[in-house]
Motif scaffolding. Structure first.
Motif, mmCIF file in Angstrom:
data_model
loop_
_atom_site.group_PDB
_atom_site.id
_atom_site.type_symbol
_atom_site.label_atom_id
_atom_site.label_comp_id
_atom_site.label_asym_id
_atom_site.label_seq_id
_atom_site.Cartn_x
_atom_site.Cartn_y
_atom_site.Cartn_z
ATOM 1 N N LEU A 148 0.830 -1.207 0.000
ATOM 2 C CA LEU A 148 0.000 0.000 0.000
ATOM 3 C C LEU A 148 0.865 1.257 0.000
ATOM 4 O O LEU A 148 0.580 2.227 -0.721
ATOM 5 C CB LEU A 148 -0.924 -0.018 1.217
ATOM 6 N N GLY A 152 0.986 3.754 -3.095
ATOM 7 C CA GLY A 152 0.637 5.149 -2.846
ATOM 8 C C GLY A 152 1.730 6.102 -3.256
ATOM 9 O O GLY A 152 1.468 7.215 -3.728
ATOM 10 N N VAL A 161 0.326 -0.907 -9.118
ATOM 11 C CA VAL A 161 -0.107 -1.938 -8.168
ATOM 12 C C VAL A 161 0.646 -3.239 -8.408
ATOM 13 O O VAL A 161 1.113 -3.891 -7.470
ATOM 14 C CB VAL A 161 -1.628 -2.147 -8.272
ATOM 15 N N LEU A 234 -6.645 -2.914 -3.172
ATOM 16 C CA LEU A 234 -5.980 -1.667 -3.544
ATOM 17 C C LEU A 234 -6.833 -0.854 -4.521
ATOM 18 O O LEU A 234 -6.853 0.379 -4.459
ATOM 19 C CB LEU A 234 -4.614 -1.970 -4.150
ATOM 20 N N LEU A 237 -9.458 0.962 -2.652
ATOM 21 C CA LEU A 237 -8.936 2.164 -2.003
ATOM 22 C C LEU A 237 -8.579 3.260 -3.001
ATOM 23 O O LEU A 237 -8.130 4.343 -2.592
ATOM 24 C CB LEU A 237 -7.700 1.808 -1.180
ATOM 25 N N LEU A 239 -6.274 2.974 -5.536
ATOM 26 C CA LEU A 239 -4.895 2.922 -6.001
ATOM 27 C C LEU A 239 -4.712 2.025 -7.222
ATOM 28 O O LEU A 239 -3.650 2.047 -7.836
ATOM 29 C CB LEU A 239 -3.971 2.434 -4.878
#
Length: 299
Positions: A148, A152, A161, A234, A237, A239
């Motif tokens: 993460l 990020g 990712v 991910l 979220l 991302l």
């Protein structure tokens, strides 16, 4: 000449034993109904991803605000989302995105871990210490949290990712491969081959790497489900996949504000994730039992 004779005797026995092991593994896997169920589901999902353009009833990214949150009907079998896009079409195309992303990430993980794990186990000494200290440092952090942070830092996107998961996930494979190499390189057939004058690269490629296939295959099968979960998390979220790309985790996030009025926007993507992850877990468990040499006694 005596060493050459020993090497020639051991080598055919090892190859024959390997073939019989995989033949027995296929027979045991065929008897495992849950593993076969997982395999059938995976094959069906892969076929759905390949033939998505022919199976999807509508364009998965076409916006039709006049039909937003429409119930299931002839034109939209599972209804539409908050932008009037066909939910079934987005689920079908999301299969392609999720599977392809997880498969590419897993390929990168294997390509990183096999050379480093083999090098650490076979060379030993300073090389082993250097590689394994890096592994220990990365394992000191929770894998998903570290991924993460990396994702990020790199910014949103499926490519970032995949890169983040690859940089975090390879350490577990490297430890397993290193352990297998440490065990195999002391076997009699490897010592006999080395006594025959075979080069180190030949020993690694012809004798050590084939013996690592079973645990790597099992680990990779089980980790496909974990990678799909991680990629979906991910994307949930923000991302991972970016709009309007249809991806199961992103679809969960898009449907979250409409959970009370249109719960199907979250239920259907969640069911897809659960089904595929369960299928890979069932197949992985079956492969683990089937590739266990001790299972030969049960046939």
């Amino acid at each position: 000449m005596a060493d050459l004779h020993v090497g020639e005797v051991l080598r055919p026995k090892f190859i024959t034993g390997s073939r019989s092991l995989f033949s027995g593994a296929i027979a045991r896997l065929w008897q495992d109904k849950l593993a076969l169920l997982g395999l059938v589901i995976i094959l069906a999902v892969v076929a759905m991803a390949i033939f998505a353009p022919y199976l999807a009833p509508n364009d998965p990214v076409k916006v039709n605000l006049a039909q937003r949150l429409a119930p299931p009907g002839a034109q939209y079998p599972l209804g539409t989302d908050h932008l009037g896009r066909c939910l079934l079409s987005r689920l079908i195309y999301g299969t392609r995105v999720s599977l392809a992303t997880a498969a590419l990430a897993l390929s990168a993980i294997v390509l990183i871990s096999i050379p480093l794990g083999t090098l650490a186990g076979y060379c030993g000494g300073r090389v082993d210490n250097a590689i394994m200290r890096v592994v220990d440092v990365l394992l000191a952090f929770p894998g998903l949290i570290l991924a993460l942070v990396i994702a990020g830092t790199l910014g949103p996107g499926l490519l970032n990712v995949m890169l983040a998961l690859s940089l975090v996930w390879w350490v577990g494979y490297a430890r397993v491969i290193r352990g297998m190499v440490l065990s195999v390189k002391e076997k009699e057939f490897v010592l006999a081959t080395r006594a025959c004058g075979t080069r180190e690269m030949g020993i690694i490629t012809r004798h050590i790497l084939p013996n690592m296939l079973s645990p790597v295959i099992v680990l990779a099968t089980l980790d496909m489900g974990k990678l799909i979960l991680a990629i979906s998390g991910l994307s949930f979220l923000g991302l991972g996949a970016q709009p309007p790309t249809p991806e199961w985790g992103a679809m969960l996030n898009d449907g979250r504000p409409y959970m009370q009025v249109a719960p199907q926007l979250m239920v259907y993507p969640g069911l897809c994730i659960m089904t595929v992850v369960l299928a890979f877990n069932l197949l992985g468990d079956g492969l683990r039992d089937a590739l266990d040499p001790r299972g030969m006694t049960r046939l």
